[in-house]
Enzyme design. Structure first.
Site, PDB file in Angstrom:
ATOM      1  N   ASN A  65       0.870  -1.314  -0.149  1.00  0.00           N
ATOM      2  CA  ASN A  65       0.043   0.112  -0.159  1.00  0.00           C
ATOM      3  C   ASN A  65       0.843   0.860   0.307  1.00  0.00           C
ATOM      4  OD1 ASN A  65      -1.367  -1.860   1.962  1.00  0.00           O
ATOM      5  ND2 ASN A  65      -2.717  -1.067   0.325  1.00  0.00           N
ATOM      6  N   ILE A  92       0.842   6.768   0.776  1.00  0.00           N
ATOM      7  CA  ILE A  92       0.497   6.032   0.702  1.00  0.00           C
ATOM      8  C   ILE A  92      -0.803   5.468   0.390  1.00  0.00           C
ATOM      9  CG2 ILE A  92       0.026   5.480   3.528  1.00  0.00           C
ATOM     10  CD1 ILE A  92       1.989   7.446   3.543  1.00  0.00           C
ATOM     11  N   CYS A  93      -1.699   4.818   0.521  1.00  0.00           N
ATOM     12  CA  CYS A  93      -3.140   4.502  -0.079  1.00  0.00           C
ATOM     13  C   CYS A  93      -3.544   4.063   1.299  1.00  0.00           C
ATOM     14  CB  CYS A  93      -2.867   3.352  -0.508  1.00  0.00           C
ATOM     15  SG  CYS A  93      -4.675   3.070  -1.208  1.00  0.00           S
ATOM     16  N   LEU A  94      -3.946   4.912   2.148  1.00  0.00           N
ATOM     17  CA  LEU A  94      -4.950   4.396   2.799  1.00  0.00           C
ATOM     18  C   LEU A  94      -6.154   5.273   3.437  1.00  0.00           C
ATOM     19  CD1 LEU A  94      -4.728   2.937   6.039  1.00  0.00           C
ATOM     20  CD2 LEU A  94      -3.115   5.312   6.646  1.00  0.00           C
ATOM     21  N   LYS A 133      -8.056   9.796   3.191  1.00  0.00           N
ATOM     22  CA  LYS A 133      -8.470   9.968   2.044  1.00  0.00           C
ATOM     23  C   LYS A 133      -9.962  10.244   2.471  1.00  0.00           C
ATOM     24  CE  LYS A 133      -5.866   7.895  -1.599  1.00  0.00           C
ATOM     25  NZ  LYS A 133      -5.103   6.707  -1.223  1.00  0.00           N
TER      26      LYS A 133
END
Lengths: 219, 622
Positions: free
Chosen positions: A76, A84-86, A90
């Site tokens: 991620n 960062i994909c969290l 978002k």
């Protein structure tokens, strides 16, 4: 809003147990650097991870912008940019969240990767297809970028060309970058070593100039 | 309302007959009362569609924001009646299901509590909104007690709204009229807003059914940020992990002060009121976007909606060109009411009707071409025109051997590398005619040069073919852009006419009408070139191009008439000519549109390329 982040800044300083730190990067109170230790029992154990934090004007009603400064081998986290994909960074952001709780969430993201919602498709594929090999790479990255203890047995000595190439991939460096400095007359292993040490990423996050790299290479 | 000019026979007579008819036809304008103030004179020309419509037109309706709000209210009331819930809850449910009433009813009948939880209306049971990961002051959030609200009768009607079985006395539903303030119990420890850490005892706190209390200032900032920056219409509670959605009355109570409340900062209040209006618009937009029969007017700050059920299906787009208009003109959807300068406000780009295609994102009237072809053409223009333009502007061809030559420096005396032909770069004529005037070519119009340029255009067949259509397309587009100037000029002429002749204001409107017609026909012409480019060779194409040529010729004639100088003595003649021509142009335009539209309906048109939704050109040839 500044007051809020300052409160948590102090809160983090007072809190010795979590080992989470927040420091100013420059004069601006809106640009910070957070850092935390890699969680125990994961390939990131023993590493020290730094996060670039930008606080938007409408904080805390809009999420803070975070990305890893330290290279992390994680599904991620983009291995190239540190993005960062969290969800909480978002649409699941809540104004109640603080810098500290967000950093804790990042820490727990390292514990529990979400390969089904990847930021870095390559890494996620690696994770799903061969977990052991993924762990090896993650441990290796933790060692070379985050100052981790490294793998149990050490048997890597870059010698032959083919091994060196593997090492470029292993270290997550771009071949073009390595070639660029190698063409200046430095040995390949040295280039890899320096780029790795300086956390080089092309037009990178840390804004390293080519001169700086060469300077380092000449040492 | 349709804004296309339709002509019955009576109207046709009006043009042929003389002025005395004008008064007679005035009565007709009464048919469209709404338009009276907008363009009263235009009604002389305009006939409200009487049930019949041309084959190139589609049925559509223009709805204002309040009309759409009424539709929304109808849906909401319908759901209220069936489920026995408050309007705000029905609205949230509908929004969650993208306004699909049937699916909502089905799901609700299936499992009412599941859907109310999913839509963020009730707290899941057992009520355990995940506590935020935090320590220290945040514990105050959890301990903040909230006063109970009076029980409402709707509880019995809507049993699923109990947030918890253990607290039956708590009111389960959200009532619109009730203030959402959760006054603190006097004995509890002082409230600290978990976001801004304000602990002032006078703090006004608000919370949803989940009892996550925050100060009103934070709520206002949060809602404004969500509505203004993110255009969000389903705004969740501020607590982490809490999925409860703020109902409309809550948002209103936060943003719009209740009557009688102490007046705050007027600027801030105006800002908040604007945010509330924006929120209402967002709900309307969501409703419109969820309904395939509706489309929001794409013009800036216009809030009208167009309903066009006949073009809602994608498959219908290969037979119809759903050009619609929201009925508004100008910027902001408000036709300026200023009667002081009627000509200014009704003429020119600023006063142009909001006309757009219902089926695709092209924000203009692309009749007679169907959406698929129009899109293909626009894409081709984007892809090719840069290269074509570069070649056109930077290279020339040798007049002898047609090699493409780019001049990258030096003088104008060119010698072709290939055939050694010597020529002048400026006029393309042979160098031998130039004598000693090396650096200045004044021979531009010499015959040799003209011939050379002709020869040049003979090559590069495919590019030339494309450029042929493209240039004409672009030319009409350019002319349409220049129409602003033409409008201004025409206005000036109309004024002059009123001064130099005995004609009244209403009598010189024929000029304006003519300009509008030219503008409209140029639009049609523009797109006929896109169509012709893709049409397969054959009789159909020849017929199409004949119609196109006739229209183009008529338009150019009329354009010329409009540009001609005005002299007092020939005004009546000019008026007659322009009026006649306008009618003729109008008829020609109608013929092109009508014929093309019926062609689509009969699938008469064959393309030289594959177009989405049509048969393959190869297959259809068999």
């Amino acid at each position: 809003m500044v007051a809020n982040s300052t409160v948590w800044h102090i809160d983090c300083k007072n809190d010795k147990t979590s080992n989470i730190r927040i420091d100013l990067i420059d004069e601006s109170p809106f640009h910070l650097k957070g850092s935390f230790p890699g969680p125990e029992g994961t390939p990131y154990q023993g590493g020290h991870f730094e996060v670039d934090i930008v606080i938007p004007e409408s904080y805390p009603f809009q999420p803070v912008k975070m990305k890893f400064i330290t290279k992390v081998y994680h599904p991620n986290v983009s291995s190239a940019s540190g993005a960062i994909c969290l969800d909480i960074l978002k649409d699941a952001w809540s104004p109640v969240l603080t810098l500290k709780s967000t950093l804790i969430s990042l820490q727990s993201l390292l514990c529990s990767p979400e390969p089904n919602d990847p930021q870095d498709a390559e890494v996620a594929k690696h994770y799903t297809t061969s977990k052991n090999s993924f762990d090896d790479t993650a441990v290796y990255w933790t060692q070379i970028y985050a100052g981790g203890p490294g793998p149990k047995e050490k048997g890597q000595n870059a010698g032959s060309k083919s091994e060196a190439r593997d090492e470029v991939a292993m270290a997550g460096l771009e071949k073009a970058h390595v070639d660029k400095f190698e063409s200046l007359g430095f040995s390949r292993s040295k280039v890899i070593d320096v780029l790795r040490r300086l956390n080089y990423r092309g037009a990178n996050v840390a804004k390293l100039t080519d001169d700086r790299i060469v300077e380092e290479l000449l040492k | 309302m349709s804004s296309d000019y339709e002509f019955s026979d009576d109207d046709g007579d009006y043009y042929v007959d003389d002025e005395d008819m004008i008064d007679g036809t005035q009565d007709e304008s009464g048919q469209s009362d709404d338009d009276m103030d907008m363009d009263a004179y235009g009604d002389d020309f305009k006939v409200v569609p009487k049930g019949k419509r041309k084959s190139y037109e589609v049925d559509y309706d223009s709805l204002s924001q309040s009309a759409v709000e009424k539709l929304i209210n109808d849906d909401v009331e319908h759901i209220c009646g069936i489920f026995g819930v408050d309007a705000s809850i029905a609205s949230l449910l509908l929004r969650y299901m993208s306004w699909n009433k049937e699916r909502l009813i089905e799901k609700y009948m299936d499992n009412p509590s599941a859907i109310t939880v999913a839509a963020g209306i009730t707290v899941p049971e057992p009520p355990s909104p995940s506590a935020p990961i935090r320590s220290g002051p945040s514990s105050a959030t959890q301990t903040t007690p909230t006063a109970r609200r009076p029980t409402r009768s709707s509880t019995s009607k809507f049993p699923s709204f109990g947030s918890s079985k253990s607290t039956p006395s708590k009111t389960p539903s959200i009532s619109p009229a009730q203030p959402f303030a959760t006054p603190r119990a006097a004995k509890s420890e002082p409230f600290v807003c978990p976001i801004c850490f304000d602990d002032s005892p006078t703090l006004r706190t608000l919370s949803l059914d989940c009892k996550h209390a925050f100060c009103s200032g934070c709520w206002t900032a949060y809602l404004s940020s969500k509505i203004r920056d993110e255009a969000e219409h389903a705004i969740r509670c501020m607590a982490e992990g809490c999925a409860l959605v703020t109902p409309d009355p809550f948002i209103q109570s936060v943003l719009v002060p209740e009557p009688g409340a102490p007046a705050g900062d007027p600027a801030e209040e105006a800002e908040n009121a604007a945010t509330w209006a924006r929120f209402q618009e967002l709900v309307v937009r969501h409703f419109v976007a969820s309904n395939p029969n509706l489309k929001y007017c794409p013009y800036p700050s216009c809030t009208n909606t167009v309903s066009c059920p006949s073009a809602a299906l994608k498959a219908s787009l290969i037979t119809v060109v759903p050009t619609v208009s929201c009925g508004a003109r100008g910027v902001g959807g408000q036709m300026s009411q200023s009667q002081s300068q009627p000509a200014q406000s009704s003429l020119g780009v600023a006063g142009r009707e909001h006309r757009f295609c219902f089926g695709c994102p092209i924000e203009s009237d692309h009749r007679p071409v169907v959406c698929g072809v129009a899109r293909m053409w626009l894409k081709k223009c984007r892809d090719d025109s840069e290269t074509a333009n570069w070649i056109k502007s930077n290279t020339k061809e040798c007049t002898m051997c047609q090699s493409t030559i780019e001049k990258n420096g030096g003088c104008n005396h060119m010698t072709c590398k290939k055939c050694k032909h010597e020529f002048c770069w400026v006029c393309m004529g042979p160098w031998s005619e130039h004598g000693t005037a090396w650096y200045s070519c004044n021979r531009y119009d010499e015959k040799g040069g003209v011939d050379a340029r002709d020869a040049q255009s003979k090559s590069r067949a495919s590019l030339e073919r494309y450029l042929h259509y493209y240039n004409r397309w672009a030319n009409h587009e350019q002319s349409a852009k220049l129409s602003l100037d033409l409008y201004a000029k025409t206005e000036k002429k109309m004024e002059d006419m009123q001064i130099t002749s005995a004609l009244t204001w209403i009598e010189v409107q024929f000029m304006k009408k003519a300009v509008e017609e030219v503008d409209k026909c140029r639009m049609t012409l523009k797109w006929t070139y896109a169509m012709a480019y893709y049409l397969a060779k054959g009789n159909e194409k020849d017929l199409f191009e004949d119609n196109q040529r006739d229209l183009e010729k008529a338009v150019e004639d009329l354009s010329e008439l409009l540009e001609s100088p005005i002299e007092a003595e020939n005004i009546p003649a000019l008026r007659q000519k322009v009026t006649d021509k306008t009618v003729y142009v109008q008829k020609r335009n109608e013929i092109v549109l009508e014929d093309t539209a019926t062609g689509f309906l009969d699938s008469r048109w064959k393309w030289n390329v594959t177009v989405d939704g049509f048969d393959d050109p190869e297959k259809s040839d068999n």
